[in-house]
Design an enzyme around this catalytic site. Structure first.
Site, PDB file in Angstrom:
ATOM      1  CB  VAL A   6      -0.963  -0.004   1.211  1.00 42.37           C
ATOM      2  CG1 VAL A   6      -1.733   1.321   1.289  1.00 42.37           C
ATOM      3  CG2 VAL A   6      -1.934  -1.165   1.096  1.00 42.37           C
ATOM      4  CB  ALA A  33     -17.254 -21.982  -8.754  1.00 38.82           C
ATOM      5  CG  PHE A  88     -11.329   0.955  -1.366  1.00 35.14           C
ATOM      6  CD1 PHE A  88     -12.054   0.043  -0.611  1.00 35.14           C
ATOM      7  CD2 PHE A  88     -11.333   2.284  -0.973  1.00 35.14           C
ATOM      8  CE1 PHE A  88     -12.787   0.448   0.503  1.00 35.14           C
ATOM      9  CE2 PHE A  88     -12.069   2.706   0.130  1.00 35.14           C
ATOM     10  CZ  PHE A  88     -12.790   1.785   0.867  1.00 35.14           C
ATOM     11  CB  CYS A 101      -7.164  -7.670   1.462  1.00 36.01           C
ATOM     12  SG  CYS A 101      -5.980  -6.378   1.050  1.00 36.01           S
TER      13      CYS A 101
END
Length: 440
Positions: free
Chosen positions: A11, A258, A155, A266
Site C-alpha cells: 500500500v 467458483a 481499495f 486482505c
C-alpha cells in the site's frame, strides 16, 4: 504538496509512487534499510505492473524520496500517511504493533502541526487511539505541536493497483472537521478531475467501510463456492448457473466465479479481524464465520479430487502445478491456495513440479524448507508438466488459458487436468483429457 508515507509495503509504495506522479513531493519512510537501499537502486520488494517505471521516474524527477530517517521526512511535510502492515494475530485480530510503532516515531520526531492519515486497514476506533497515543507522547515532551487524525482506507487490487490508485472508484475520507476534509480533497483532486468521487464520513465509519468492502467480496466468493459444491453433488453446472444469476444487475458477474478459495493479504485477515471485532463487542457474526470456514474447506477441494482419482497414497506420483500466487498479476502468496494444496500433496507422498511467472521466490520462502526437497521449481509452464501424473491449475494467469494440448499430451504421464479456476472448456475433453473442475 509535501507528503510523508510511512511504510514501503504494498500500500505505501503504490500510494507514494502515485502521489509523486501527480507532482507532489513524497518521502517514503521505512525502518528496513536493505529495502530502502534496494528501492533507491530500482529494486522493488513486490511485483506490481508499471510500478517499477513509476518509482524510477519519480526518483529521477526528485519527487519520490526513499529514506530511513523519519525526522528528515517529517520536517518537510504537513500530511503524514501511515501505511504499515496490520497482519493477523493468532486470535484473528489485527496486529497493530507496526501502527503504534509508526505513531511513536511520529510523536518523537514531529516539529510542527500536521495531519496524520491512517491508510492501513485498522479495526474500528484505531484512529482515535493513535491520536491519543501521539498526543500523550507530545504532552510528555512538553511539545506545542498539534495533530489532526483522519482515516483514508485503500481499495487497491493487486495486479491493478496503479490503475485503481490513479483512477479510483471512490475516495473515502473519515475526519472530524471540515478543514481536514478540504485538505485531503485538495490532495486527491487531481485523481478525480472528471467526477466528484469523494465520500466523506466520520472516522469510525471510514474504518468500518474498508472491512465491510472486503468482507462483502469474500462473502460472494464463499457463497458461490458453496453453490458450486451443491451443483457438483446434484449434477448441475456452476458455470451455467453463474451466467444465469450474473445477468441480474442486483448481483452482477464480479466475484461469483467458483474456484479453489480466496487468499491474499486482505480478504483472509480482514474477514477474521471483523469477526474478532464483532465478538469483542458481544456479537457473534454467524455469516462471516461461515464465510471463512467455507473458504478454508474450499482450499482442499483440488486435493480431494486428486485423491478421488489417484487414491490417498500418492507415493511415486508427481503433479505439475500451474500458478502459485493467490491471484494473477502479483507475486503475493499470503494465504494462497497453492500452499495448502502443495503441502497436502507432499504430506500424502507426492512430488511436485511448480511454475509461476512471478511468485516462485515468495512461494519458496513461504512454504518453508521442510518441503523444498519435494518441489522442483521450473522456469517454463510446460516443463512443470513433464513426467507428471496430472496437471493442477491453481492460479489463472493468462498464459495458462489456451495451452498446447498436443505438447501436454506428450509431457504428461496421464492426460489428467485439475482445473481449480474453471477456465477450460470441452475442447480439453475432446482431446482425450480427463478434466476435473469445481462444481461442474
Amino acid at each position: 504538496m509535501n507528503i510523508t508515507v510511512i511504510g514501503t509495503g504494498y500500500v505505501g509504495l503504490v500510494t507514494g509512487a502515485c502521489f509523486s506522479k501527480m507532482g507532489n513531493k513524497v518521502y517514503c519512510v521505512d525502518i528496513d534499510e536493505e529495502k530502502i537501499n534496494g528501492l533507491k537502486n530500482g529494486i522493488l520488494p513486490i511485483f506490481e505492473p508499471h510500478l517499477g517505471t513509476m518509482v524510477k521516474n519519480g526518483q529521477k524527477k526528485g519527487d519520490l524520496i526513499f529514506t530511513t530517517q523519519i525526522k528528515d521526512a517529517l520536517d518537510e511535510t504537513d500530511i503524514i500517511f501511515i501505511a504499515v502492515g496490520t497482519p493477523m494475530a493468532e486470535d484473528g485480530s489485527a496486529n497493530l504493533d507496526y501502527i503504534f510503532a509508526a505513531a511513536t516515531d511520529i510523536a518523537q520526531n514531529i516539529t510542527h502541526d500536521s495531519l496524520v492519515v491512517i491508510k492501513s486497514t485498522v479495526p474500528i476506533g484505531t484512529c482515535f487511539k493513535v491520536k491519543e497515543h501521539i498526543e500523550n507522547i507530545l504532552d510528555e515532551n512538553d511539545s506545542p505541536v498539534k495533530i489532526e487524525i483522519a482515516s483514508n482506507p485503500e481499495f487497491l487490487k493487486e495486479g491493478r493497483a496503479i490503475e485503481d490508485c490513479m483512477h479510483p472508484d471512490r475516495v473515502v475520507i473519515g475526519a472530524e472537521n471540515d478543514d481536514v476534509f478540504e485538505t485531503l480533497k485538495e490532495l486527491y483532486s487531481s485523481f478525480v478531475l472528471n467526477h466528484d468521487r469523494f465520500i466523506l464520513m466520520d472516522v469510525k465509519s471510514s474504518e468500518m467501510t474498508k472491512y465491510v468492502a472486503n468482507a462483502m467480496l469474500a462473502t460472494k466468493i464463499s457463497f458461490m463456492n458453496e453453490i458450486a459444491n451443491i451443483c457438483e453433488v446434484t449434477g448441475a453446472n456452476v458455470k451455467q448457473v453463474r451466467l444465469g444469476i450474473g445477468s441480474d444487475r442486483r448481483i452482477g458477474y464480479d466475484f461469483i466465479y467458483a474456484g479453489c478459495g480466496y487468499g491474499g493479504s486482505c480478504f483472509p485477515k480482514d474477514v477474521q479481524a471483523l469477526i474478532n471485532t464483532a465478538q469483542c463487542n458481544g456479537y457473534e457474526p454467524m455469516i462471516l464465520s461461515n464465510v471463512e470456514k467455507v473458504n478454508q474447506k474450499q482450499k482442499m477441494v483440488l486435493v480431494n479430487k486428486v485423491v478421488d482419482r489417484f487414491g490417498d497414497d500418492l507415493n511415486g506420483r508427481t503433479f505439475g502445478i500451474w500458478g502459485l500466487s493467490f491471484k494473477p498479476g502479483t507475486d503475493d502468496v499470503r494465504e494462497a491456495t497453492s500452499l495448502v494444496v502443495i503441502r497436502s500433496l507432499i504430506d500424502k507422498g507426492a512430488k511436485v513440479k511448480a511454475y509461476d511467472p512471478e511468485a516462485t521466490k515468495e512461494f519458496r520462502r513461504e512454504i518453508g524448507e521442510d518441503y523444498w526437497d519435494s518441489i522442483e521449481f521450473v522456469d517454463n509452464r510446460y516443463d512443470a508438466a513433464e513426467g507428471c501424473d496430472g496437471l493442477i491449475l491453481i492460479t489463472e494467469w493468462k498464459e495458462f488459458r489456451n495451452p498446447n494440448l498436443e505438447l501436454l499430451s506428450e509431457m504428461l504421464n496421464e492426460k489428467v487436468i485439475f482445473d481449480g479456476r474453471n477456465i477450460y472448456d470441452k475442447k480439453i475433453t475432446r482431446k482425450g483429457f480427463e478434466l476435473f473442475q469445481i462444481g461442474c
